[in-house]
Design a protein around this motif. Structure first.
Motif, short mmCIF file in Angstrom:
data_model
loop_
_atom_site.label_atom_id
_atom_site.label_comp_id
_atom_site.label_asym_id
_atom_site.label_seq_id
_atom_site.Cartn_x
_atom_site.Cartn_y
_atom_site.Cartn_z
N CYS A 78 1.85 -13.71 9.32
CA CYS A 78 3.07 -13.23 8.68
C CYS A 78 4.12 -14.32 8.82
CB CYS A 78 3.57 -11.93 9.32
SG CYS A 78 5.00 -11.22 8.46
N VAL A 79 4.53 -14.89 7.71
CA VAL A 79 5.56 -15.93 7.73
C VAL A 79 6.90 -15.28 8.06
CG1 VAL A 79 6.84 -17.56 6.28
CG2 VAL A 79 4.34 -17.40 6.11
N TYR A 80 7.64 -15.89 8.99
CA TYR A 80 8.95 -15.38 9.40
C TYR A 80 9.89 -16.57 9.37
CZ TYR A 80 12.42 -12.87 12.28
OH TYR A 80 13.55 -12.25 12.77
N SER A 81 10.68 -16.70 8.31
CA SER A 81 11.38 -17.95 8.08
C SER A 81 12.69 -17.74 7.33
CB SER A 81 10.46 -18.88 7.27
OG SER A 81 11.10 -20.09 6.92
N GLN A 82 13.53 -18.77 7.37
CA GLN A 82 14.76 -18.79 6.56
C GLN A 82 14.51 -19.38 5.19
OE1 GLN A 82 17.23 -21.02 9.37
NE2 GLN A 82 18.41 -19.17 9.79
N GLU A 83 13.28 -19.81 4.94
CA GLU A 83 12.92 -20.38 3.64
C GLU A 83 13.13 -19.33 2.54
OE1 GLU A 83 12.39 -22.53 0.85
OE2 GLU A 83 11.54 -23.65 2.57
N GLU A 84 13.82 -19.72 1.46
CA GLU A 84 14.10 -18.78 0.37
C GLU A 84 13.51 -19.19 -0.97
OE1 GLU A 84 18.32 -18.26 0.23
OE2 GLU A 84 18.38 -17.03 2.04
N ARG A 85 12.97 -20.39 -1.08
CA ARG A 85 12.41 -20.84 -2.35
C ARG A 85 11.15 -20.01 -2.65
NH1 ARG A 85 11.81 -27.03 -1.02
NH2 ARG A 85 11.36 -26.04 1.00
N ARG A 86 11.18 -19.25 -3.73
CA ARG A 86 10.08 -18.34 -3.99
C ARG A 86 8.79 -19.06 -4.29
NH1 ARG A 86 11.14 -15.61 -9.91
NH2 ARG A 86 11.70 -17.49 -11.05
N TRP A 87 8.87 -20.33 -4.80
CA TRP A 87 7.65 -21.08 -5.06
C TRP A 87 6.95 -21.39 -3.73
CZ3 TRP A 87 8.86 -20.01 -9.71
CH2 TRP A 87 10.11 -20.29 -10.22
N ALA A 97 -1.48 -16.30 3.76
CA ALA A 97 -0.57 -15.46 4.54
C ALA A 97 -0.61 -14.03 4.02
CB ALA A 97 0.86 -16.00 4.48
N ARG A 98 -0.59 -13.05 4.94
CA ARG A 98 -0.61 -11.65 4.53
C ARG A 98 0.78 -11.09 4.32
NH1 ARG A 98 -5.42 -8.87 5.19
NH2 ARG A 98 -4.28 -7.27 4.04
N GLY A 99 1.80 -11.77 4.85
CA GLY A 99 3.15 -11.26 4.73
C GLY A 99 4.18 -12.37 4.78
N VAL A 100 5.34 -12.09 4.22
CA VAL A 100 6.48 -13.01 4.26
C VAL A 100 7.72 -12.19 4.58
CG1 VAL A 100 7.94 -14.59 2.95
CG2 VAL A 100 5.46 -14.59 2.58
N VAL A 101 8.43 -12.56 5.64
CA VAL A 101 9.62 -11.82 6.08
C VAL A 101 10.75 -12.82 6.31
CG1 VAL A 101 10.60 -10.27 7.80
CG2 VAL A 101 8.18 -10.08 7.19
N SER A 102 11.93 -12.50 5.81
CA SER A 102 13.09 -13.35 6.01
C SER A 102 13.69 -13.12 7.39
CB SER A 102 14.15 -13.06 4.94
OG SER A 102 15.36 -13.71 5.25
N LYS A 103 14.15 -14.20 8.01
CA LYS A 103 14.83 -14.08 9.30
C LYS A 103 16.19 -13.40 9.15
CE LYS A 103 12.70 -17.76 12.01
NZ LYS A 103 12.88 -19.05 12.74
N ALA A 104 16.64 -13.22 7.93
CA ALA A 104 17.89 -12.50 7.70
C ALA A 104 17.71 -10.99 7.75
CB ALA A 104 18.48 -12.90 6.34
N GLU A 105 16.47 -10.52 7.76
CA GLU A 105 16.21 -9.08 7.80
C GLU A 105 16.62 -8.49 9.15
OE1 GLU A 105 15.06 -6.83 5.66
OE2 GLU A 105 14.75 -8.21 3.99
#
Length: 216
Positions: A78-87, A97-105
């Motif tokens: 599960c990616v947990y990052s501040q990266e926001e580029r959808r590409w 990766a099975r999941g992507v979660v923003s560190k802003a959550e």
């Protein structure tokens, strides 16, 4: 209890996250993918930051390469990052990766997502779902049934399974099944599709995805 391994080059993030998770036991907290793989630690989910290169570990794998290495080692990521580029985030899904979660959550939402990934669910943020919807609409992704299209459209617009179930007169479990089938098809398709094909479908300039896409 569900177990997790944390991979983040920031010591503060590793320490804080381990202390804030309520339903997950952290069995490893390391600064690089290489360190985690070498340790042989097994966990239900690996929570991975995408940006791991720094002065102390300039050669560390990061981004899509880090995702690929963990998936090849048999981990659920599960990616947990501040990266926001959808590409870039879509490339992580393509890499396994099975999941992507923003560190802003909020922490509660992030932990809920980690639990879903640990349980075999797919957690994909609306911007990436929207990107997938564009690819389907432009017929770059063709192995998608009508019900899957409806679920994709609902997810891209932030609808919950309960809201979609009411609109479509189907059970939530049935809709989750459609979603799982869809993500499996999309992930497999993206792994096998050349970056140039995705770029044409999205109206990007040639070479825009080469730095991010798996195998690019």
């Amino acid at each position: 209890m569900i177990t997790a391994a944390l991979v983040d080059d920031a010591t503060v993030i590793r320490s804080a996250l381990a202390g804030m998770l309520q339903q997950i036991e952290v069995v490893a907290a390391v600064s690089s993918v290489e360190e985690l793989i070498a340790s042989g630690v097994s966990a239900d989910v690996v929570v991975l930051d995408l940006h791991l290169v720094n002065g102390r570990q300039p050669e560390a794998r990061q981004g899509v390469a880090a995702v690929q290495a963990l998936v090849e080692a048999g981990h659920q990521v599960c990616v947990y990052s501040q990266e926001e580029r959808r590409w870039v985030l879509a490339a992580c899904i393509a890499a396994g990766a099975r999941g992507v979660v923003s560190k802003a959550e909020p922490m509660a939402a992030a932990e809920a997502a980690f639990l879903e990934v640990a349980g075999g669910e797919s957690v994909i943020p609306p911007p990436v779902v929207g990107l997938i919807e564009v690819l389907v609409r432009r017929r770059s992704l063709t192995l998608v049934g009508e019900r899957q299209r409806q679920v994709l459209s609902g997810r891209a617009r932030g609808l919950t399974y309960a809201e979609m179930a009411q609109q479509m007169h189907l059970s939530e479990s049935t809709l989750r099944g459609y979603w799982h089938e869809l993500i499996a098809s999309v992930s497999e398709h993206l792994k096998q599709t050349a970056p140039a094909d995705i770029e044409r479908a999205l109206g990007l300039a040639p070479g825009d995805l080469l730095d991010a896409w798996p195998g690019g």
